[in-house]
Every structure is written in C-alpha cells, then in structure tokens.
Design an enzyme around this catalytic site. Structure first.
Site, mmCIF file in Angstrom:
data_model
loop_
_atom_site.group_PDB
_atom_site.id
_atom_site.type_symbol
_atom_site.label_atom_id
_atom_site.label_comp_id
_atom_site.label_asym_id
_atom_site.label_seq_id
_atom_site.Cartn_x
_atom_site.Cartn_y
_atom_site.Cartn_z
ATOM 1 N N GLY A 18 0.836 -1.203 0.000
ATOM 2 C CA GLY A 18 0.000 0.000 0.000
ATOM 3 C C GLY A 18 0.869 1.250 0.000
ATOM 4 O O GLY A 18 1.823 1.336 0.769
ATOM 5 N N ARG A 32 19.312 10.593 -4.153
ATOM 6 C CA ARG A 32 20.299 11.662 -3.911
ATOM 7 C C ARG A 32 21.517 11.131 -3.147
ATOM 8 O O ARG A 32 22.657 11.481 -3.458
ATOM 9 C CB ARG A 32 19.641 12.808 -3.135
ATOM 10 C CG ARG A 32 18.549 13.522 -3.932
ATOM 11 C CD ARG A 32 19.086 14.745 -4.636
ATOM 12 N NE ARG A 32 18.214 15.215 -5.683
ATOM 13 C CZ ARG A 32 17.389 16.264 -5.593
ATOM 14 N NH1 ARG A 32 17.312 16.944 -4.472
ATOM 15 N NH2 ARG A 32 16.635 16.621 -6.622
ATOM 16 N N ARG A 79 0.993 -4.991 -5.095
ATOM 17 C CA ARG A 79 1.118 -6.143 -4.192
ATOM 18 C C ARG A 79 1.311 -7.343 -5.129
ATOM 19 O O ARG A 79 0.358 -7.772 -5.769
ATOM 20 C CB ARG A 79 -0.138 -6.322 -3.354
ATOM 21 C CG ARG A 79 -0.464 -5.118 -2.454
ATOM 22 C CD ARG A 79 -1.626 -5.448 -1.524
ATOM 23 N NE ARG A 79 -2.206 -4.272 -0.922
ATOM 24 C CZ ARG A 79 -1.729 -3.665 0.172
ATOM 25 N NH1 ARG A 79 -0.642 -4.107 0.748
ATOM 26 N NH2 ARG A 79 -2.343 -2.597 0.660
ATOM 27 N N ASP A 110 5.211 -4.989 5.829
ATOM 28 C CA ASP A 110 5.444 -6.383 6.168
ATOM 29 C C ASP A 110 5.678 -7.311 4.960
ATOM 30 O O ASP A 110 6.689 -8.015 4.880
ATOM 31 C CB ASP A 110 4.140 -6.796 6.857
ATOM 32 C CG ASP A 110 4.336 -7.931 7.771
ATOM 33 O OD1 ASP A 110 5.324 -7.906 8.504
ATOM 34 O OD2 ASP A 110 3.511 -8.869 7.713
ATOM 35 N N THR A 133 4.372 2.546 5.410
ATOM 36 C CA THR A 133 2.974 2.100 5.447
ATOM 37 C C THR A 133 2.227 3.029 6.393
ATOM 38 O O THR A 133 2.779 3.421 7.430
ATOM 39 C CB THR A 133 2.824 0.645 5.936
ATOM 40 O OG1 THR A 133 1.451 0.418 6.314
ATOM 41 C CG2 THR A 133 3.690 0.310 7.133
ATOM 42 N N ASP A 135 -0.071 2.191 8.273
ATOM 43 C CA ASP A 135 -0.592 1.440 9.427
ATOM 44 C C ASP A 135 0.272 1.497 10.690
ATOM 45 O O ASP A 135 -0.208 1.189 11.773
ATOM 46 C CB ASP A 135 -0.774 -0.041 9.052
ATOM 47 C CG ASP A 135 -1.934 -0.247 8.095
ATOM 48 O OD1 ASP A 135 -2.640 0.731 7.801
ATOM 49 O OD2 ASP A 135 -2.118 -1.393 7.637
ATOM 50 N N ASP A 137 2.454 -0.567 11.604
ATOM 51 C CA ASP A 137 2.405 -1.902 12.215
ATOM 52 C C ASP A 137 3.694 -2.698 12.009
ATOM 53 O O ASP A 137 3.663 -3.912 11.851
ATOM 54 C CB ASP A 137 1.202 -2.688 11.670
ATOM 55 C CG ASP A 137 1.255 -2.841 10.154
ATOM 56 O OD1 ASP A 137 2.096 -2.191 9.522
ATOM 57 O OD2 ASP A 137 0.457 -3.628 9.611
ATOM 58 N N ARG A 179 -5.364 -2.708 8.894
ATOM 59 C CA ARG A 179 -5.847 -4.083 8.689
ATOM 60 C C ARG A 179 -5.634 -4.938 9.925
ATOM 61 O O ARG A 179 -6.514 -5.647 10.356
ATOM 62 C CB ARG A 179 -5.096 -4.684 7.499
ATOM 63 C CG ARG A 179 -5.823 -5.789 6.831
ATOM 64 C CD ARG A 179 -5.101 -6.233 5.602
ATOM 65 N NE ARG A 179 -3.755 -5.681 5.517
ATOM 66 C CZ ARG A 179 -3.117 -5.481 4.379
ATOM 67 N NH1 ARG A 179 -3.726 -5.748 3.253
ATOM 68 N NH2 ARG A 179 -1.891 -5.021 4.363
ATOM 69 N N GLY A 193 -10.519 13.509 19.849
ATOM 70 C CA GLY A 193 -11.388 13.519 21.032
ATOM 71 C C GLY A 193 -12.561 12.553 20.939
ATOM 72 O O GLY A 193 -13.672 12.854 21.376
ATOM 73 N N GLU A 230 -10.433 -0.739 11.066
ATOM 74 C CA GLU A 230 -11.031 -1.713 10.144
ATOM 75 C C GLU A 230 -10.708 -3.144 10.554
ATOM 76 O O GLU A 230 -11.468 -4.063 10.265
ATOM 77 C CB GLU A 230 -10.564 -1.480 8.702
ATOM 78 C CG GLU A 230 -9.111 -1.772 8.477
ATOM 79 C CD GLU A 230 -8.687 -1.746 7.016
ATOM 80 O OE1 GLU A 230 -9.501 -2.030 6.136
ATOM 81 O OE2 GLU A 230 -7.505 -1.433 6.771
HETATM 82 O O1 F6P Z 1 -1.420 -1.571 4.447
HETATM 83 C C1 F6P Z 1 -2.010 -0.329 4.390
HETATM 84 C C2 F6P Z 1 -3.490 -0.426 4.077
HETATM 85 O O2 F6P Z 1 -3.907 0.872 3.819
HETATM 86 C C3 F6P Z 1 -4.347 -1.081 5.174
HETATM 87 O O3 F6P Z 1 -4.643 -0.210 6.229
HETATM 88 C C4 F6P Z 1 -5.554 -1.482 4.381
HETATM 89 O O4 F6P Z 1 -6.211 -2.551 5.001
HETATM 90 C C5 F6P Z 1 -4.961 -1.914 3.085
HETATM 91 O O5 F6P Z 1 -3.749 -1.203 2.942
HETATM 92 C C6 F6P Z 1 -5.822 -1.657 1.876
HETATM 93 O O6 F6P Z 1 -5.152 -2.136 0.767
HETATM 94 P P1 F6P Z 1 -5.639 -1.950 -0.739
HETATM 95 O O7 F6P Z 1 -5.439 -0.522 -1.110
HETATM 96 O O8 F6P Z 1 -4.761 -2.868 -1.512
HETATM 97 O O9 F6P Z 1 -7.071 -2.330 -0.751
#
Ligand code: F6P
Length: 331
Positions: A18, A32, A79, A110, A133, A135, A137, A179, A193, A230
């Site tokens: 992503g 650079r 991907r 990842d 990313t 996320d 994560d 995710r 908030g 999500e």
């Molecule tokens: O990995 C980043 C992310 O934005 C996640 O938060 C999300 O679940 C996923 O990619 C969505 O991926 P795609 O754009 O391939 O649907």
C-alpha cells in the site's frame, strides 16, 4: 569475495504494498544519497512486479526533483503475487544481472520485507528496507513513513464529522484503516477527542462501548464519535452500529462513515518527509558499509536496524499508556 565486501556501484529502489505519503521523500533520499556516494541509482516501477517484468530505469539527482511534497509514489506500487513464487524471484534475478545491480532498497511494509528477505537469502543479494505504510504496524521502528500524515488526515476529517454530528445530536461510527493494527485508530481517536476507540488489540471493545454509552446517555452530550479500526476483531463497523441499535433502540441516532483510501493520499507531513529522508540516506550508507538483510528504523530518536526476520515476525505493541489516556479523557 563475501557479500560483506561487495562494492556497491549500482543500486535499485522500489516501493511496494500500500502506498504511503512520504514514499516519494524516501525515493528522493535514496537517489540523492546514491549520487552523493557515486553510486548509480535505478528506479524499479510497480514494486516487485516491475522487478520481475524488467520495468527498471536509471535515475539521476534530477529525476527526483519536486517530489518531496507529493503523496503517492512516483515509482508506483503493487502487491505482487508472482514475487511470492520461486519462478517470479528467478525472473527478477535475471533483471538484477542484466542491470548489474549490486544492491536494492525496498520501501514498504510487512509483505515487502518478507519478499526482500526471501529474495536476499535465495540469491545472497544485499537489501535494506525502509518502513513505509500508513498502518504503523512494523516492529523495529517507533513510526513508519506515512503514519503521521494519515492520522492528520483522519483527524481533519473527524473534526468535520463532529461539526455535523453536533448539529444533529448524532452518534457517528467512523471506520479508519489498519488491517491488523489499531495505531491509526488510537492516535486519531485521541487527537480528535473520540468517545470510544475500537481496535484489534483491545478485547473488551463492544462491551466497553455499551458501558460508555450507558454511562453517558443520561448526560446531555450533543454528539458522540466512535473510531473503529477496520481490523477490529469484534465486528465490522456496520455490525457494531447494528448492535448499538439493538441495545439502545432510538436513544441514539447513528451514522456510519468509512474514511477509506482518502487516508492514503495527500501531501506528506514534515514529520514523514524527515523520517523518509533520514532513512533513505541511512539505507544507502548501511549498504556501503556491508549491512543488509535489515530494515532501517528510528527508535527513541536514533536510527536502528532490525533483521527482516524480526521485523516481519514480531508485531509492535500498542502502547498501554495511550489506551489508559484514551479511557481517562473520554469519560
Ligand atoms: O497496508 C495499508 C493499508 O492501507 C491497510 O490499512 C488497508 O487494510 C490496506 O492497505 C488496503 O489495501 P488496498 O489498497 O490494496 O485495498
């Protein structure tokens, strides 16, 4: 000559998975820094798919002008399923030989690092990763490139939702990305908030939400905002809304907003630009020193390296302190 002593003259760079705001700043820094150290940089387009399909071209310092402020990635991203196969990796290896690449920098999450680890091991090829990313994560860095911009995008959107929520006395459920992790939800929830934050890392999500709605339903609150990651394992945002309706009837007028891919775009924040620039330079310097098979990250304001294996196997822990803060200030 061992891979440690290999001289680096030509380096490939790609973005994968992503996209994330700040990836361009990372590409710019890699290009650079390469030029600075008399290394020829090559851009690989469309992530590992372009690596396999030989979508590779030489870059110069000027190739990356005027991109530091742009979201997305000029190298495009993908991907790649083919790169998960031996055949795909072998095709990519042919392209490494054709372009005489000595090393690679990958910017992604990842999945990107898993691919890098396997490819690097299979062909004894030096690769360094940069965490990119939204996320956040990835184990081995306090923050990933793109996270700061994404949470600011979310907060800006949620601030707007609060205006209309307040005007109509409504309860909004806002789903944000993430995710497998609740970092975007936790940071944006505190920043905007929110009354409740539902994340995969928290077990008592829906019960806690019920308790908090029960507690506050007597109070004359003009709006309520619940941020739902999500990846929340309790249910998706519509199921949660449904459960609240079943439990509270028409005590609350509920609405659902899914922010979606708006969170992935936009001008990168200064924090993301600086992080990506720093890690881009670090990646090139690490490769020159014979360091590879690692991700470069920043922890406690210092650059640190984490083996791909650790970076992909371990999950960063949600900060308990933040969870506590969120609970206290949402009473
Ligand atoms: O990995 C980043 C992310 O934005 C996640 O938060 C999300 O679940 C996923 O990619 C969505 O991926 P795609 O754009 O391939 O649907």
């Amino acid at each position: 000559m061992s891979s440690k002593e290999r001289q680096i003259k030509r380096i490939g760079v790609l973005t994968s998975g992503g996209d994330a705001p700040g990836m361009n700043a990372g590409i710019r820094a890699v290009v650079r820094a390469s030029v600075y150290y008399h290394i020829t940089p090559f851009g690989i387009r469309h992530g590992y798919d372009g690596f396999i399909n030989n979508d590779i071209c030489e870059m110069h310092a000027g190739s990356v002008k005027h991109i530091i402020h742009q979201g997305g990635t000029i190298l495009k991203s993908a991907r790649s399923n083919e790169f998960k196969t031996d055949e795909g990796m072998k095709k990519a290896w042919e392209n490494v030989k054709e372009h005489q690449l000595d090393a690679l920098v990958v910017i992604g999450g990842d999945g990107t690092f898993k691919g890098a680890m396997e490819f690097g091991n299979m062909f004894d090829f030096p690769i360094v990763g940069i965490p990119g990313t939204i996320d956040n994560d990835i184990f081995g860095t306090d923050f990933t490139v793109g996270f700061d911009t994404a949470v600011n995008t979310v907060v800006e959107a949620v601030d707007k939702i609060r205006d209309t929520a307040t005007s109509h006395n409504r309860l909004f459920f806002v789903e944000v990305m993430g995710r497998d992790a609740g970092f975007i939800a936790m940071y944006s929830g505190i920043g905007a908030g929110a009354e409740e934050i539902l994340i995969p890392e928290k077990d008592r999500g829906v019960e806690q939400l019920f308790e908090s709605l029960e507690r506050t339903s007597q109070r004359k609150k003009s709006s309520r905002l619940v941020i739902v990651a999500e990846g929340d394992k309790n249910a998706n945002v519509y199921d949660i809304e449904e459960k609240v309706r079943e439990r509270f009837g028409d005590r609350y007028e509920t609405k659902v907003t899914i922010l979606g891919h708006v969170q992935r775009g936009g001008r990168p924040s200064c924090t993301d630009r600086v992080l990506a620039s720093r890690l881009g330079v670090t990646a090139i310097e690490a490769l020159r020193k014979g360091r590879h098979g690692v991700m470069a990250g920043v922890r406690n304001r210092k650059v640190e390296f984490t083996d791909f294996e650790q970076a992909t196997k371990r999950n960063p822990e949600m900060d308990r302190e933040l969870m506590r803060v969120a609970n206290i200030i949402s009473i």
